[in-house]
Design an enzyme around this catalytic site. Structure first.
Site, PDB file in Angstrom:
ATOM      1  N   ASP A 209      13.414 -16.024  31.970  1.00  0.00           N
ATOM      2  CA  ASP A 209      13.568 -15.893  30.709  1.00  0.00           C
ATOM      3  C   ASP A 209      12.262 -15.746  29.992  1.00  0.00           C
ATOM      4  O   ASP A 209      11.192 -15.934  30.390  1.00  0.00           O
ATOM      5  CB  ASP A 209      14.491 -17.077  30.181  1.00  0.00           C
ATOM      6  CG  ASP A 209      15.482 -16.645  29.063  1.00  0.00           C
ATOM      7  OD1 ASP A 209      15.001 -15.999  28.157  1.00  0.00           O
ATOM      8  OD2 ASP A 209      16.702 -17.024  29.083  1.00  0.00           O
TER       9      ASP A 209
ATOM     10  N   GLY B 296       9.101 -13.972  31.304  1.00  0.00           N
ATOM     11  CA  GLY B 296       9.117 -12.466  31.006  1.00  0.00           C
ATOM     12  C   GLY B 296      10.416 -11.882  30.598  1.00  0.00           C
ATOM     13  O   GLY B 296      11.399 -12.413  31.102  1.00  0.00           O
TER      14      GLY B 296
ATOM     15  N   PHE C  62      13.614  -9.281  30.634  1.00  0.00           N
ATOM     16  CA  PHE C  62      14.106  -8.528  31.588  1.00  0.00           C
ATOM     17  C   PHE C  62      14.044  -6.965  31.197  1.00  0.00           C
ATOM     18  O   PHE C  62      14.546  -6.083  32.091  1.00  0.00           O
ATOM     19  CB  PHE C  62      15.513  -9.036  31.826  1.00  0.00           C
ATOM     20  CG  PHE C  62      16.452  -9.515  30.824  1.00  0.00           C
ATOM     21  CD1 PHE C  62      16.516  -8.536  29.570  1.00  0.00           C
ATOM     22  CD2 PHE C  62      16.967 -10.697  30.456  1.00  0.00           C
ATOM     23  CE1 PHE C  62      17.386  -8.743  28.192  1.00  0.00           C
ATOM     24  CE2 PHE C  62      17.765 -10.930  29.053  1.00  0.00           C
ATOM     25  CZ  PHE C  62      17.864 -10.003  28.405  1.00  0.00           C
TER      26      PHE C  62
ATOM     27  N   HIS D 165      26.746  -8.898  26.898  1.00  0.00           N
ATOM     28  CA  HIS D 165      27.521  -8.689  25.709  1.00  0.00           C
ATOM     29  C   HIS D 165      26.789  -8.622  24.726  1.00  0.00           C
ATOM     30  O   HIS D 165      27.154  -8.170  23.442  1.00  0.00           O
ATOM     31  CB  HIS D 165      28.480  -9.701  25.613  1.00  0.00           C
ATOM     32  CG  HIS D 165      28.208 -11.111  25.384  1.00  0.00           C
ATOM     33  ND1 HIS D 165      28.902 -11.775  24.579  1.00  0.00           N
ATOM     34  CD2 HIS D 165      27.121 -11.805  25.430  1.00  0.00           C
ATOM     35  CE1 HIS D 165      28.503 -13.144  24.451  1.00  0.00           C
ATOM     36  NE2 HIS D 165      27.339 -12.956  24.964  1.00  0.00           N
TER      37      HIS D 165
END
Length: 332
Positions: free
Chosen positions: A191, A217, A219, A237
């Site tokens: 994350d 880091g 994604f 979502h």
């Protein structure tokens, strides 16, 4: 249509009053006067009484003579230390997010988040600029979305999976639950640095710190390569289809041919009738520009990203939370 549905926003904000003031923390089974509650919460006594009267009608409080109230069994969910973190979820959705709905027609006419128009910044940029709101977000996300996600993973067969990456995994609570269920497994929580900073201490509390690597880091830039499985829990979502494709393609690049993708999100039913995921879909659209997806949506999105969807398993309901589903896919 039941006319009281029109009062939904007022009901939600009444819960917000209780959550923001921490009323449940000052109450138990013994009746307490509104005057005392008003003093403890620094509220206007008459105004607080009128809100407590509605909270009693909603089953959160129990009303007693002489304007005294006690906490019902259901009301304990609003305590600061209650499992599930309902209080923080109510606070998160009822402050800055609630104000965004005053410009909901901006979303309807443009397809863009009303939150950006109201607050002058995209949601995650707003969190970065408002530490208190960011802390509330992390506390809410660390608890409110985990019970149904864990319930979904309890039904998943991890046989043959030795290493798993929780992409966008926060402080690692979900990954810790997976590792406790699978003693021979190791994992990675990835994350942003501002989110994952608390992960080592949290993982140590869960007793799995020696089996987890914490990687910081985005994604959108890269995903830790070479694992047997990749979990995206309540991540996709938040984003529109174009951004989801970017995330999924990063996962696809990192994944070996035998790897599996595990997506935990709601699946909107295509049959008639109101489903909680439909309301969640409106929230995601107005606040983040994201969406909840049907099974057909998932199949299409995953195919475009280079995956083949192998199954979608609806999880059991957990309390009053939004039902999650587990979507599995493999590289095609």
């Amino acid at each position: 249509m039941q006319l009281y549905h029109m009062g939904g926003p007022w009901i939600g904000q009444t819960f917000y009053v209780a959550a923001e003031l921490g009323l449940a923390d000052y109450l138990g089974s013994d009746p307490v006067s509104v005057a005392e509650l008003a003093t403890r919460t620094e509220a206007n006594e008459e105004a607080l009484y009128r809100f407590c009267r509605v909270l009693a009608a909603l089953g959160v409080l129990e009303a007693h003579p002489d304007r005294h109230f006690s906490l019902t069994e259901a009301g304990y969910a609003l305590r600061s230390d209650a499992p599930g973190g309902f209080r923080y979820g109510v606070m998160l959705q009822s402050g800055a997010c609630f104000r965004a709905w005053t410009e909901v027609m901006h979303t309807v006419r443009t397809g863009k988040p009303a939150f950006d128009k109201v607050h002058g910044a995209a949601y995650y940029d707003y969190l970065d600029a408002n530490p208190a709101e960011n802390e509330l977000f992390n506390r809410a996300m660390g608890v409110t979305s985990l019970a149904p996600a864990i319930a979904a993973l309890e039904r998943y067969d991890f046989t043959g999976i030795k290493r798993v990456v929780d992409v966008g995994g926060g402080v690692g609570t979900l990954l810790a639950a997976v590792l406790r269920m699978n003693p021979g497994m190791s994992g990675v929580v990835q994350d942003l640095a501002t989110v994952a900073a608390e992960a080592p201490a949290h993982l140590a509390e869960q007793g799995v710190q020696d089996r987890v690597d914490v990687v910081t880091g985005s994604f959108f830039d890269s995903v830790v390569p070479g694992a047997d499985a990749y979990v995206l829990s309540r991540v996709l979502h938040n984003w529109n289809d174009d951004d989801c494709l970017k995330i999924l393609r990063r996962v696809h690049q990192a994944m070996p041919p035998h790897g599996k993708l595990i997506v935990i999100d709601s699946v909107v039913p295509e049959s008639g009738g109101l489903h909680p995921s439909m309301l969640a879909d409106l929230f995601m659209m107005v606040i983040l520009g994201g969406k909840e997806r049907t099974e057909a949506d998932w199949q299409r999105l995953l195919f475009e990203a280079g995956f083949r969807m192998t199954r979608a398993v609806q999880a059991d309901n957990v309390g009053d939370t939004l039902v999650h589903a587990l979507v599995e896919a493999v590289p095609r």
